[in-house]
Design a protein around this motif. Structure first.
Motif, mmCIF file in Angstrom:
data_model
loop_
_atom_site.group_PDB
_atom_site.id
_atom_site.type_symbol
_atom_site.label_atom_id
_atom_site.label_comp_id
_atom_site.label_asym_id
_atom_site.label_seq_id
_atom_site.Cartn_x
_atom_site.Cartn_y
_atom_site.Cartn_z
ATOM 1 N N VAL A 3 -10.250 2.401 -17.353
ATOM 2 C CA VAL A 3 -10.381 1.234 -17.205
ATOM 3 C C VAL A 3 -9.125 0.572 -16.823
ATOM 4 N N ALA A 4 -8.123 0.690 -17.744
ATOM 5 C CA ALA A 4 -6.961 0.160 -17.516
ATOM 6 C C ALA A 4 -6.423 0.162 -16.001
ATOM 7 N N GLY A 8 -5.579 -2.589 -13.031
ATOM 8 C CA GLY A 8 -4.164 -2.878 -12.406
ATOM 9 C C GLY A 8 -4.661 -2.711 -10.963
ATOM 10 N N VAL A 9 -5.252 -1.796 -10.294
ATOM 11 C CA VAL A 9 -5.431 -1.519 -8.889
ATOM 12 C C VAL A 9 -6.071 -2.809 -8.449
ATOM 13 N N LEU A 10 -7.096 -3.152 -8.893
ATOM 14 C CA LEU A 10 -7.980 -4.315 -8.603
ATOM 15 C C LEU A 10 -7.050 -5.755 -8.710
ATOM 16 N N ASN A 11 -6.165 -5.755 -9.783
ATOM 17 C CA ASN A 11 -5.366 -6.980 -9.664
ATOM 18 C C ASN A 11 -4.338 -6.703 -8.557
ATOM 19 N N PHE A 13 -4.449 -5.465 -5.845
ATOM 20 C CA PHE A 13 -5.500 -5.806 -4.573
ATOM 21 C C PHE A 13 -5.505 -7.191 -4.451
ATOM 22 N N LYS A 14 -5.777 -7.907 -5.371
ATOM 23 C CA LYS A 14 -5.974 -9.399 -5.443
ATOM 24 C C LYS A 14 -4.933 -10.122 -5.306
ATOM 25 N N ASP A 15 -3.770 -9.858 -6.233
ATOM 26 C CA ASP A 15 -2.546 -10.651 -6.336
ATOM 27 C C ASP A 15 -1.388 -10.350 -5.434
ATOM 28 N N ASP A 16 -1.221 -9.322 -5.009
ATOM 29 C CA ASP A 16 0.085 -8.701 -4.420
ATOM 30 C C ASP A 16 -0.224 -8.719 -2.997
ATOM 31 N N VAL A 21 -4.707 -2.717 1.524
ATOM 32 C CA VAL A 21 -5.805 -1.852 1.471
ATOM 33 C C VAL A 21 -6.189 -1.463 0.136
ATOM 34 N N ILE A 22 -7.415 -1.393 -0.237
ATOM 35 C CA ILE A 22 -8.059 -0.790 -1.353
ATOM 36 C C ILE A 22 -9.271 0.304 -0.843
#
Length: 120
Positions: A3-4, A8-11, A13-16, A21-22
């Motif tokens: 879950v962590a 991290g991956v989703l954040n 993709f959203k913020d960096d 690409v995801i």
């Protein structure tokens, strides 16, 4: 993925802005995600249930989305993928043709459906 790690991956993709690409499987991408930063969706693995694809695409169609969304489905000619698309159409027609729409027609894969997918 833990879950962590997923968060991290989703954040990222959203913020960096360097993460452009995801890659998400269709089934994982259709559940509990808000991807309004996405503007392009590429479906590489068609699913026999059209609702699963709609749900995955809808992850980008959320409150807060201000960009147009482009969804592209990749299908190889003369493969089981083409049959999956025809099966989706068949399931969609059954769903639309029933009074009130029988969700069971979309959510179940029958023996006849399997024969259709893997016929010679």
């Amino acid at each position: 993925m833990s879950v962590a790690a997923r968060e991290g991956v989703l954040n990222s993709f959203k913020d960096d802005f360097g993460t452009r690409v995801i890659l998400i499987s269709l089934k994982a991408g259709g559940v509990a995600l808000n991807l309004t930063v996405a503007s392009h969706i590429y479906l590489m693995d068609p699913w026999w249930n059209p609702a699963a694809e709609y749900q995955a695409i809808d992850r980008a169609h959320r409150l807060g989305q201000h960009k147009p969304i482009r969804a592209v489905r990749f299908v190889v000619r003369n493969t089981v993928e083409e049959r999956i698309l025809r099966l989706q159409d068949k399931k969609r027609l059954v769903f639309e043709g029933t009074v009130g729409g029988d969700i069971g027609s979309l959510s179940q894969l029958s023996e006849d459906d399997l024969r259709f997918l893997f016929q010679n």
